[in-house]
Enzyme design. Structure first.
Site, PDB file in Angstrom:
ATOM      1  N   LYS A   1     -43.311  -1.670   0.125  1.00 31.80           N
ATOM      2  CA  LYS A   1     -43.004  -1.370  -1.273  1.00 31.80           C
ATOM      3  C   LYS A   1     -44.160  -1.798  -2.187  1.00 31.80           C
ATOM      4  O   LYS A   1     -45.094  -2.479  -1.737  1.00 31.80           O
ATOM      5  CB  LYS A   1     -41.700  -2.076  -1.648  1.00 31.80           C
ATOM      6  CG  LYS A   1     -40.482  -1.545  -0.887  1.00 31.80           C
ATOM      7  CD  LYS A   1     -39.207  -2.234  -1.359  1.00 31.80           C
ATOM      8  CE  LYS A   1     -37.987  -1.725  -0.607  1.00 31.80           C
ATOM      9  NZ  LYS A   1     -36.737  -2.348  -1.123  1.00 31.80           N
TER      10      LYS A   1
ATOM     11  N   TYR B   1     -33.194   7.036  -2.699  1.00 32.92           N
ATOM     12  CA  TYR B   1     -32.183   6.012  -2.961  1.00 32.92           C
ATOM     13  C   TYR B   1     -30.874   6.604  -3.499  1.00 32.92           C
ATOM     14  O   TYR B   1     -30.093   5.901  -4.133  1.00 32.92           O
ATOM     15  CB  TYR B   1     -32.728   4.969  -3.929  1.00 32.92           C
ATOM     16  CG  TYR B   1     -33.665   3.953  -3.287  1.00 32.92           C
ATOM     17  CD1 TYR B   1     -33.266   3.211  -2.172  1.00 32.92           C
ATOM     18  CD2 TYR B   1     -34.940   3.718  -3.804  1.00 32.92           C
ATOM     19  CE1 TYR B   1     -34.116   2.280  -1.578  1.00 32.92           C
ATOM     20  CE2 TYR B   1     -35.791   2.775  -3.223  1.00 32.92           C
ATOM     21  CZ  TYR B   1     -35.370   2.054  -2.117  1.00 32.92           C
ATOM     22  OH  TYR B   1     -36.195   1.122  -1.541  1.00 32.92           O
TER      23      TYR B   1
ATOM     24  N   THR C   1     -31.435  -8.064   3.198  1.00 33.28           N
ATOM     25  CA  THR C   1     -31.876  -7.404   1.957  1.00 33.28           C
ATOM     26  C   THR C   1     -32.342  -8.427   0.926  1.00 33.28           C
ATOM     27  O   THR C   1     -33.383  -8.237   0.284  1.00 33.28           O
ATOM     28  CB  THR C   1     -30.712  -6.577   1.375  1.00 33.28           C
ATOM     29  OG1 THR C   1     -30.306  -5.623   2.362  1.00 33.28           O
ATOM     30  CG2 THR C   1     -31.114  -5.862   0.098  1.00 33.28           C
TER      31      THR C   1
ATOM     32  N   GLU D   1     -35.041  10.353   5.961  1.00 30.10           N
ATOM     33  CA  GLU D   1     -36.163   9.731   5.242  1.00 30.10           C
ATOM     34  C   GLU D   1     -37.515  10.184   5.803  1.00 30.10           C
ATOM     35  O   GLU D   1     -38.463  10.387   5.045  1.00 30.10           O
ATOM     36  CB  GLU D   1     -36.000   8.213   5.268  1.00 30.10           C
ATOM     37  CG  GLU D   1     -34.798   7.770   4.434  1.00 30.10           C
ATOM     38  CD  GLU D   1     -34.390   6.311   4.629  1.00 30.10           C
ATOM     39  OE1 GLU D   1     -35.051   5.582   5.404  1.00 30.10           O
ATOM     40  OE2 GLU D   1     -33.397   5.903   3.990  1.00 30.10           O
TER      41      GLU D   1
ATOM     42  N   ASN E   1     -38.406  -7.023  -2.460  1.00 29.18           N
ATOM     43  CA  ASN E   1     -38.215  -7.498  -1.085  1.00 29.18           C
ATOM     44  C   ASN E   1     -39.152  -6.854  -0.076  1.00 29.18           C
ATOM     45  O   ASN E   1     -38.856  -6.783   1.108  1.00 29.18           O
ATOM     46  CB  ASN E   1     -36.741  -7.393  -0.683  1.00 29.18           C
ATOM     47  CG  ASN E   1     -36.228  -5.968  -0.696  1.00 29.18           C
ATOM     48  OD1 ASN E   1     -36.977  -5.036  -0.972  1.00 29.18           O
ATOM     49  ND2 ASN E   1     -34.955  -5.794  -0.377  1.00 29.18           N
TER      50      ASN E   1
ATOM     51  N   ARG F   1     -39.008 -10.280   5.162  1.00 25.98           N
ATOM     52  CA  ARG F   1     -38.478 -10.658   3.844  1.00 25.98           C
ATOM     53  C   ARG F   1     -38.305 -12.173   3.735  1.00 25.98           C
ATOM     54  O   ARG F   1     -38.511 -12.756   2.673  1.00 25.98           O
ATOM     55  CB  ARG F   1     -37.160  -9.924   3.597  1.00 25.98           C
ATOM     56  CG  ARG F   1     -37.362  -8.434   3.302  1.00 25.98           C
ATOM     57  CD  ARG F   1     -36.080  -7.661   3.471  1.00 25.98           C
ATOM     58  NE  ARG F   1     -36.141  -6.306   2.933  1.00 25.98           N
ATOM     59  CZ  ARG F   1     -35.172  -5.417   3.082  1.00 25.98           C
ATOM     60  NH1 ARG F   1     -34.073  -5.726   3.741  1.00 25.98           N
ATOM     61  NH2 ARG F   1     -35.295  -4.207   2.563  1.00 25.98           N
TER      62      ARG F   1
ATOM     63  N   HIS G   1     -39.063  -1.451   2.993  1.00 24.35           N
ATOM     64  CA  HIS G   1     -37.875  -0.620   3.217  1.00 24.35           C
ATOM     65  C   HIS G   1     -37.847  -0.198   4.678  1.00 24.35           C
ATOM     66  O   HIS G   1     -38.896   0.070   5.271  1.00 24.35           O
ATOM     67  CB  HIS G   1     -37.922   0.652   2.353  1.00 24.35           C
ATOM     68  CG  HIS G   1     -36.887   1.660   2.773  1.00 24.35           C
ATOM     69  ND1 HIS G   1     -35.593   1.607   2.333  1.00 24.35           N
ATOM     70  CD2 HIS G   1     -36.949   2.697   3.666  1.00 24.35           C
ATOM     71  CE1 HIS G   1     -34.896   2.577   2.920  1.00 24.35           C
ATOM     72  NE2 HIS G   1     -35.697   3.254   3.723  1.00 24.35           N
TER      73      HIS G   1
ATOM     74  N   ARG H   1     -35.041  -3.326  11.458  1.00 29.26           N
ATOM     75  CA  ARG H   1     -34.187  -3.977  10.449  1.00 29.26           C
ATOM     76  C   ARG H   1     -34.096  -5.483  10.721  1.00 29.26           C
ATOM     77  O   ARG H   1     -34.114  -6.286   9.801  1.00 29.26           O
ATOM     78  CB  ARG H   1     -32.783  -3.355  10.457  1.00 29.26           C
ATOM     79  CG  ARG H   1     -32.714  -1.911  10.011  1.00 29.26           C
ATOM     80  CD  ARG H   1     -32.752  -1.720   8.519  1.00 29.26           C
ATOM     81  NE  ARG H   1     -31.689  -2.382   7.808  1.00 29.26           N
ATOM     82  CZ  ARG H   1     -31.425  -2.205   6.499  1.00 29.26           C
ATOM     83  NH1 ARG H   1     -32.170  -1.349   5.784  1.00 29.26           N
ATOM     84  NH2 ARG H   1     -30.463  -2.853   5.914  1.00 29.26           N
TER      85      ARG H   1
HETATM   86  P1  DAT Z   1     -31.857  -2.463   2.239  1.00 27.72           P
HETATM   87  O1  DAT Z   1     -33.188  -2.214   1.558  1.00 27.72           O
HETATM   88  O2  DAT Z   1     -31.861  -3.765   2.983  1.00 27.72           O
HETATM   89  O3  DAT Z   1     -31.420  -1.294   3.080  1.00 27.72           O
HETATM   90  P2  DAT Z   1     -29.891  -1.588   0.285  1.00 27.72           P
HETATM   91  O4  DAT Z   1     -30.017  -0.226   0.891  1.00 27.72           O
HETATM   92  O5  DAT Z   1     -28.524  -2.154   0.116  1.00 27.72           O
HETATM   93  O6  DAT Z   1     -30.772  -2.657   1.083  1.00 27.72           O
HETATM   94  O7  DAT Z   1     -30.564  -1.590  -1.159  1.00 27.72           O
HETATM   95  C1  DAT Z   1     -31.750  -0.861  -1.395  1.00 27.72           C
HETATM   96  C2  DAT Z   1     -32.668  -1.699  -2.252  1.00 27.72           C
HETATM   97  O8  DAT Z   1     -32.077  -1.909  -3.526  1.00 27.72           O
HETATM   98  C3  DAT Z   1     -32.930  -3.114  -1.716  1.00 27.72           C
HETATM   99  O9  DAT Z   1     -33.963  -3.137  -0.754  1.00 27.72           O
HETATM  100  C4  DAT Z   1     -33.304  -3.852  -2.961  1.00 27.72           C
HETATM  101  C5  DAT Z   1     -32.446  -3.190  -4.031  1.00 27.72           C
HETATM  102  N1  DAT Z   1     -31.228  -3.970  -4.269  1.00 27.72           N
HETATM  103  C6  DAT Z   1     -30.169  -4.095  -3.450  1.00 27.72           C
HETATM  104  N2  DAT Z   1     -29.232  -4.879  -3.981  1.00 27.72           N
HETATM  105  C7  DAT Z   1     -29.723  -5.262  -5.204  1.00 27.72           C
HETATM  106  C8  DAT Z   1     -29.233  -6.085  -6.243  1.00 27.72           C
HETATM  107  N3  DAT Z   1     -28.045  -6.684  -6.164  1.00 27.72           N
HETATM  108  N4  DAT Z   1     -30.030  -6.248  -7.346  1.00 27.72           N
HETATM  109  C9  DAT Z   1     -31.229  -5.648  -7.434  1.00 27.72           C
HETATM  110  N5  DAT Z   1     -31.748  -4.862  -6.479  1.00 27.72           N
HETATM  111  C10 DAT Z   1     -31.010  -4.676  -5.379  1.00 27.72           C
HETATM  112 MG    MG Z   2     -30.824   0.603   2.577  1.00 34.00          MG
END
Ligand code: DAT
Ligand code: MG
Length: 147
Positions: free
Chosen positions: A9, A49, A91, A126, A112, A102, A115, A85
């Site tokens: 990222k 997203y 996350t 994707e 973080n 992370r 992705h 993962r």
């Molecule tokens: P991951 O990236 O582990 O698959 P995710 O798909 O639930 O996690 O969320 C996508 C991204 O969104 C994540 O990498 C960071 C952001 N994100 C997730 N939860 C968040 C939160 N509570 N506040 C801010 N950003 C968040």
């Molecule tokens: Mg995700």
């Protein structure tokens, strides 16, 4: 043999973590079959997203991922989707185990570092979203029987 989509990222690129992250997956034994720097457009970010569009952080997430270039990759190997993962960690970096990407490099959930696709279906979606077929190679490494 699986393929997954991984992306350093904007925070990871700005913090010079691309080489370190590529190195972790290489050393694990996975094969890099495609990679490129790109500036993610608002449209691409919103599609990528899309599952989060009702979440309160969606605007911040799209703003962040479009704020500076990313390093997009496709990696290949046995169980690479779930193994990657695990290597990324939780996350929220504050919940990610030390030793994970992370856990080692992040502090805030909104920055973080990396992705990674979370299922066979999301990996296919994707990879197709970020890469053309002719940007991916298909080959066998000569050391594959040692991994
Ligand atoms: P991951 O990236 O582990 O698959 P995710 O798909 O639930 O996690 O969320 C996508 C991204 O969104 C994540 O990498 C960071 C952001 N994100 C997730 N939860 C968040 C939160 N509570 N506040 C801010 N950003 C968040
Ligand atoms: Mg995700």
């Amino acid at each position: 043999m699986e393929r997954t989509f991984l992306m350093v990222k904007p925070d990871g690129v700005q913090r010079n973590l691309v080489g370190e992250i590529v190195s972790r997956f290489e050393q694990k034994g996975y094969t890099l079959v495609g990679a490129k720097m790109l500036a993610v457009s608002k449209e691409l970010a919103e599609t990528h997203y899309g599952e989060h569009k009702e979440r309160p952080f969606f605007g911040e997430l799209v703003g962040f991922i479009t704020s500076s270039p990313v390093f997009a990759m496709v990696w290949e190997g046995e169980n690479v989707i779930s193994e990657a993962r695990k290597m990324m960690g939780a996350t929220n970096p504050q919940e990610a185990t030390p030793g994970t990407i992370r856990g080692d490099y992040g502090i805030q959930v909104s920055k973080n570092v990396i992705h990674g696709s979370d299922s066979v279906e999301s990996a296919a979606r994707e990879i197709d979203l970020f890469f053309n077929e002719d940007e991916l190679v298909s080959f066998k490494k000569t050391n594959s029987e040692w991994v």
